[in-house]
Every structure is written in C-alpha cells, then in structure tokens.
Design an enzyme around this catalytic site. Sequence first.
Site, PDB file in Angstrom:
ATOM      1  N   LYS A   1     -13.949   9.084   6.059  1.00 16.13           N
ATOM      2  CA  LYS A   1     -13.264   8.040   5.311  1.00 16.13           C
ATOM      3  C   LYS A   1     -14.331   7.148   4.693  1.00 16.13           C
ATOM      4  O   LYS A   1     -14.891   6.269   5.342  1.00 16.13           O
ATOM      5  CB  LYS A   1     -12.360   7.222   6.231  1.00 16.13           C
ATOM      6  CG  LYS A   1     -11.191   6.524   5.545  1.00 16.13           C
ATOM      7  CD  LYS A   1     -11.581   5.406   4.594  1.00 16.13           C
ATOM      8  CE  LYS A   1     -11.991   4.155   5.319  1.00 16.13           C
ATOM      9  NZ  LYS A   1     -12.250   3.023   4.371  1.00 16.13           N
TER      10      LYS A   1
ATOM     11  N   GLU B   1     -22.306   1.255  14.605  1.00 15.84           N
ATOM     12  CA  GLU B   1     -23.424   0.500  14.052  1.00 15.84           C
ATOM     13  C   GLU B   1     -22.829  -0.691  13.307  1.00 15.84           C
ATOM     14  O   GLU B   1     -22.253  -0.544  12.228  1.00 15.84           O
ATOM     15  CB  GLU B   1     -24.263   1.357  13.101  1.00 15.84           C
ATOM     16  CG  GLU B   1     -25.471   0.632  12.550  1.00 15.84           C
ATOM     17  CD  GLU B   1     -26.167   1.393  11.449  1.00 15.84           C
ATOM     18  OE1 GLU B   1     -26.561   0.767  10.451  1.00 15.84           O
ATOM     19  OE2 GLU B   1     -26.303   2.626  11.582  1.00 15.84           O
TER      20      GLU B   1
ATOM     21  N   CYS C   1     -27.771  -3.593   6.632  1.00 13.22           N
ATOM     22  CA  CYS C   1     -27.488  -4.117   7.971  1.00 13.22           C
ATOM     23  C   CYS C   1     -28.744  -4.623   8.671  1.00 13.22           C
ATOM     24  O   CYS C   1     -28.677  -5.556   9.472  1.00 13.22           O
ATOM     25  CB  CYS C   1     -26.789  -3.058   8.811  1.00 13.22           C
ATOM     26  SG  CYS C   1     -27.696  -1.509   8.969  1.00 13.22           S
TER      27      CYS C   1
ATOM     28  N   GLU D   1     -23.879 -13.224   9.609  1.00 13.49           N
ATOM     29  CA  GLU D   1     -24.281 -12.175   8.672  1.00 13.49           C
ATOM     30  C   GLU D   1     -23.658 -12.451   7.307  1.00 13.49           C
ATOM     31  O   GLU D   1     -22.438 -12.567   7.179  1.00 13.49           O
ATOM     32  CB  GLU D   1     -23.849 -10.800   9.170  1.00 13.49           C
ATOM     33  CG  GLU D   1     -24.349  -9.677   8.271  1.00 13.49           C
ATOM     34  CD  GLU D   1     -23.995  -8.295   8.796  1.00 13.49           C
ATOM     35  OE1 GLU D   1     -24.867  -7.404   8.748  1.00 13.49           O
ATOM     36  OE2 GLU D   1     -22.848  -8.103   9.240  1.00 13.49           O
TER      37      GLU D   1
END
Length: 498
Positions: free
Chosen positions: A179, A253, A287, A387
């Site tokens: 996906k 992750e 990331c 973040e």
Amino acid sequence: MSTHSVMPVRELPFIGGAPREPHSSVTFEAVNPANGEMLAHVADCDAVDVDRAVQAAGEAQREWMSWDAGRRIAVLLRWADAVEQQRAELGETDTRNMGRVLREALGDGAASARMIRYWAGQVDRMTGHQVPANSGHLSYTTREPLGVIGVIMPWNGPVGSFCSRVAPAIACGNAAVVKPSEMSPLSALRLAVLLSEAGAPEGLVNVVTGGGVTGAAVAEHPGIGGVTFTGSVPTGRRIAHAAAETFKKTVLELGGKSPNIVFEDADLDAAGRGALWGVFNNAGQVCVAGTRLLVQRSIAPEFIEQLRRRAARIRVGDPMDPKTHMGPLASQQQFERVSNYLRIARDEGARVLSGGGTPKDTHPEGLFVEPTVLTEVSQSMRVAREEIFGPILSVLVFDDEDEAVALANDVEYGLSANIWTRDLGRMHRMAGLVQAGTIWGNTMRLHHPGLWFGGIKASGQGSAYAEGAIEGSTRVRRVTIRFDEAAPTPAWGDLDGD
C-alpha cells in the site's frame, strides 16, 4: 493550486500480475507539488480490493516456494537489472509525484538495484541450526516464510522504500501486498510491473493504492502474516494495535528528531556541510534528518555563521533542474504543517537566522519553503521536540558531554544520531549514551542492506534491513527426531502389565 492542461492518466491497482478494475469507484488525485500539475486519477482501494490482492498473493507465494532457490534468485537479479535500466523513468516519476530533486531520485534507482541484488544473494542462506540436545535424537530449526507480507509505505522516498521492503520479503519466500502512500503512489505501480516482467509468479507483489482505509484493511487482514510500516508514530500505533488482533509480526520505522552533535574538536567544515545536507536534503522530509543541531558553546558563534552563509547558497526551485539543491514539499498538507511550525517557532521566541519564507512570488503554484535555520532555541520549544518533517533546523548550544547527552535524549524519539569529534574515546562514550537505534560518527546517513537500521523509544521496533528484515519476514520451526531405537522415549512404564 491550479492544474495544467496535460490530460491526467487513470491508475489502477496492480493485482494478480496486471492492472485490475477496482471494486471501489472512488479516486484521488496525484499532483506535482512543484507546479500544481495533475498527474493521475488514482484508485482509492477498499477492503474488497485488499482481499483480492491477498488471495492473489497467497496463490503466488505457494508457487514461488515451489521453485528452487536458483530460479528465485534469477528473478530477483532480473528485477534489479530492470530497476537500474529504468532508473531515469522511476526517478522522474518520483520527482514529479512528490518533489524529490531529480539527481537524488536517480540515485535511489541505482541504490535500489544494489539492494535487490543483496537480497538475491540471501535467498539460499535462510538457514536454521542443529542443536545436540539429546543423545539419539536430531534436533534442528528451520526458517520459513510468513506467507504474505503487508507493506505500508511512506511517501518521502518511494522507489527506495518499495525495494528495501519488498526485496527482503520475497527473498525470504513471501508474497507481498503493498500500500503506497496516497501522496506518492505512482512509482510503486511501475516497480510491480517490472518485477512481473522479470518472471515472478503473477500476484507475487500486488499494489493497492489508497489512503488510511486501505492501509487499515491491509493491517487487519487475517491472510497477512506480517506488516512492515514506515511513517508517523500515531499511525504506527494504530497499525500495531490492528496487527495484534491476529498476532501479525510487525516492523515499524516511525518518527525521528535526530540530534546532530558537533564538538569543538570536530572537523568543522565537514560538520557544517553535513549539518545542512542532513536536514535540507529532500526538503527535510527524511525520518533521520538531523533536525536538532547541538553545538558546543566554544565554537557556536563561528559555526552558526558558517551555517548562515552556506544556507543562503542553497538553491530552491524546480526539482527537475540539475542545479537545484532543494525542491518543494510533497503535498499541500505537508506545506501547511511546515508553515505552521514556522509560525510556532516565531511565537516561541526562536530567532530566524536564515530562510523562514514561502517563496510564492517566484514559485506561485509550488509548495516551496525556504531552508530555515533557527537559533536561540530552547529544549522546551515545540520546534526542538516535535517531528516537523520539513526544512527547519533548530540550533541548540551545550557546554560539555553530559549536557549534550541530556539534550540529545530529551525527546520521545530514538531513531538516529550524528556525532562529530576527532576524539575516538569521546565518540565511543557518546555512542553508548545517546539513545538512538543508529549512530553515525563523522558522517551522515550511510546505509547498507546488511546493516541493522531501526529505532528505539517512539521511533519504532525491528528493522527492515539485515537480520531484522529476515526476522520480520519469517518464523522459526523446531524439529526433534529420535533416530536411535536404543534412545529413551518418554512413556509410562506400566501400561503393558495385567
């Protein structure tokens, strides 16, 4: 954003070795974030489409595992060759679909081919262990595939993410249902076609496009034995909960707020160049971006001035232009998120040393944010703790190792960290104290499929690389066989008497 006159194509899910008409009639738009051009109408798949993909994957997986290792290796190697040969097309697709600078996107294709070749070399190395546990018995373990792996992809590096998750899954004997992110789905569809053309069984890798509903259907499907996900912490938690209902293995992750620690004895030129590349590469949409720059106080004025001068030279613009350093953000949602954090930074009292703008005058239809360096940042500010996933660098100052460690660890994340020092003793001390799954010393963001890469704390669990990828894609079976008739076997001794 305005759309251009180019007629967008219609993209279908790839199920059972071919594009298929979806059950759902709903679509979403794939848009070029650099200029607003609509690229495609993409199917928004539902649970019925996911079920079809899982069924196709299950049939293909059984065929795949009936082939000998040499035949499977050959398919992977042909796929790697195709990815390398088509890297220009794949790179341009990602650049137009999510804004990644073309010269970097081209590198993703070459790196992905190397990744696939590495995993081709692991196909016949999925070995178990023989354990001399009992006399007269043979005990051993085998490693076997989970069956079907669900791969829920991020949007920030589509080609690399697809190959680094799918290659180990099928090398370990699984099929996959992928996906891709609704923000960058196009290259995933092409990569699945290339694998099919390389000779894989029809349905070995299926691509179901869509948003959160599609991803949830993948995570919840009982026919999927494991899920690998890269993305935000909140979504990772939802996927972990859904996967737990059917005891799926998960590799997660998740987010990062990586510290980039520069000591006074570091190579300041290398550290300065690394600091800017490490946070502004891919417009900060990475990331492991070193978004928190921790600089020792004795060198802070000199180092910060170096940053200001170099940041001003970063060229922002058309990601197809080979002279461009930094392209747009990937979506309107991401543009609004980053713009909001710029307002938050100012409200919290941070100083904008450079950047801080959204150049609509020069790029009226693009989702561009200037590379921004913030100083006078305190650890309590949101820009230092949350973040952002955009081109914003927060600079904090420390006095000694203890303070550097305290600042580095005072966030919920633990994905990666960078340390710059010429003192190897200090380097090893810091590597043992900083809470991160990956530590880079005097360098940044070097990866290899044979090296573990994964986070701790809220940054996730497991690894999509090295032994972590094998563990997340397989299960272990233990076998014990009595081969010596003289060897004792458990039994009641009084069952034969009167």
